[in-house]
Design a protein around this motif. Sequence first.
Motif, PDB file in Angstrom:
ATOM      1  N   UNK A 131       0.835  -1.210   0.000  1.00  0.00           N
ATOM      2  CA  UNK A 131       0.000   0.000   0.000  1.00  0.00           C
ATOM      3  C   UNK A 131       0.869   1.260   0.000  1.00  0.00           C
ATOM      4  N   UNK A 132       2.084   1.154  -0.493  1.00  0.00           N
ATOM      5  CA  UNK A 132       2.996   2.300  -0.537  1.00  0.00           C
ATOM      6  C   UNK A 132       3.209   2.853  -1.950  1.00  0.00           C
ATOM      7  N   UNK A 133       2.258   2.681  -2.854  1.00  0.00           N
ATOM      8  CA  UNK A 133       2.392   3.312  -4.170  1.00  0.00           C
ATOM      9  C   UNK A 133       2.084   4.798  -4.021  1.00  0.00           C
ATOM     10  N   UNK A 134       2.511   5.587  -5.006  1.00  0.00           N
ATOM     11  CA  UNK A 134       2.469   7.037  -4.823  1.00  0.00           C
ATOM     12  C   UNK A 134       1.053   7.586  -4.549  1.00  0.00           C
ATOM     13  N   UNK A 135       0.061   7.128  -5.318  1.00  0.00           N
ATOM     14  CA  UNK A 135      -1.316   7.611  -5.124  1.00  0.00           C
ATOM     15  C   UNK A 135      -1.845   7.247  -3.748  1.00  0.00           C
ATOM     16  N   UNK A 136      -1.573   6.000  -3.351  1.00  0.00           N
ATOM     17  CA  UNK A 136      -2.093   5.519  -2.070  1.00  0.00           C
ATOM     18  C   UNK A 136      -1.389   6.254  -0.923  1.00  0.00           C
ATOM     19  N   UNK A 137      -0.090   6.497  -1.088  1.00  0.00           N
ATOM     20  CA  UNK A 137       0.668   7.238  -0.077  1.00  0.00           C
ATOM     21  C   UNK A 137       0.061   8.621   0.102  1.00  0.00           C
ATOM     22  N   UNK A 138      -0.239   9.263  -1.029  1.00  0.00           N
ATOM     23  CA  UNK A 138      -0.819  10.613  -0.964  1.00  0.00           C
ATOM     24  C   UNK A 138      -2.162  10.570  -0.237  1.00  0.00           C
ATOM     25  N   UNK A 139      -2.974   9.588  -0.559  1.00  0.00           N
ATOM     26  CA  UNK A 139      -4.287   9.469   0.072  1.00  0.00           C
ATOM     27  C   UNK A 139      -4.153   9.204   1.574  1.00  0.00           C
ATOM     28  N   UNK A 140      -3.174   8.363   1.961  1.00  0.00           N
ATOM     29  CA  UNK A 140      -3.015   8.074   3.388  1.00  0.00           C
ATOM     30  C   UNK A 140      -2.562   9.320   4.155  1.00  0.00           C
ATOM     31  N   UNK A 141      -1.762  10.151   3.504  1.00  0.00           N
ATOM     32  CA  UNK A 141      -1.359  11.405   4.153  1.00  0.00           C
ATOM     33  C   UNK A 141      -2.570  12.325   4.348  1.00  0.00           C
ATOM     34  N   UNK A 142      -3.438  12.372   3.324  1.00  0.00           N
ATOM     35  CA  UNK A 142      -4.651  13.189   3.419  1.00  0.00           C
ATOM     36  C   UNK A 142      -5.546  12.706   4.548  1.00  0.00           C
ATOM     37  N   UNK A 143      -5.737  11.376   4.603  1.00  0.00           N
ATOM     38  CA  UNK A 143      -6.588  10.799   5.648  1.00  0.00           C
ATOM     39  C   UNK A 143      -5.998  11.129   7.022  1.00  0.00           C
ATOM     40  N   UNK A 144      -4.664  11.087   7.111  1.00  0.00           N
ATOM     41  CA  UNK A 144      -4.028  11.419   8.397  1.00  0.00           C
ATOM     42  C   UNK A 144      -4.373  12.855   8.809  1.00  0.00           C
ATOM     43  N   UNK A 145      -4.177  13.776   7.864  1.00  0.00           N
ATOM     44  CA  UNK A 145      -4.405  15.190   8.186  1.00  0.00           C
ATOM     45  C   UNK A 145      -5.861  15.451   8.552  1.00  0.00           C
ATOM     46  N   UNK A 146      -6.766  14.866   7.764  1.00  0.00           N
ATOM     47  CA  UNK A 146      -8.192  15.164   7.984  1.00  0.00           C
ATOM     48  C   UNK A 146      -8.774  14.406   9.168  1.00  0.00           C
TER      49      UNK A 146
END
Length: 193
Positions: A131-146
């Motif tokens: 689950x460390x592909x670029x799109x998924x990484x970006x989404x996980x960062x967003x979920x973290x922030x929100x």
Amino acid sequence: MGLLIVGPPGAGKGTQATELAAVLNIAHVSTGELFRSALAAATPLGTRAKRYMDAGELVPDEITVAMLRERLADSDAARGFILDGFPRTVGQAETLDDLLAVRGLTLDAVLELVVPDDVLVQRMLARGRSDDTEDVVRRRLEVYTQATAPILDHYRDRVVAIDGEGDVAKVRKRILDGLPPRVLAGGRPTDGR
Ligand code: AMP
């Protein structure tokens, strides 16, 4: 003793929590690891969690909370525990508080690992988890922030912010230096060390 380690994906929570659990002789409770084991063993729970994990989304509480509750009931967690990856929302934090309160427990400290975004992305792309592909990484960062960062406000009276940049040993030292003394005293193994 109950500790929680919080930080964005790639901040090093798993590595630090594993080491702290060993040093303090407490259980390492990682919902992400529990999901990955369930997935590897192809259990129904793992199969249900997979599509959320693959998309960088949160697995529904109905699955996650039941799994967490079971894990906390394991005998090793009676000595104390460090939670890694749970709670990830304010709702989960409230559920956790209730779950602990019925056993007369509360979190003693919340360790926040602070790491800049560019370092996080580099670290995650380097570790190569599925689950460390670029799109998924970006989404996980967003979920973290929100969804996840607001739990720091929920626990504001016991957050200890730790600089999570640099090598593992340096960060570990900062964490041990930052832990409230009563946590260190309570968590020491009883063999006189
Ligand atoms: P982690 O190893 O903590 O990065 O977790 C990996 C993935 O497992 C996350 O991206 C979520 O899909 C799922 N997960 C782990 N912990 C939770 C949680 N507390 N609530 C919902 N989903 C979770």
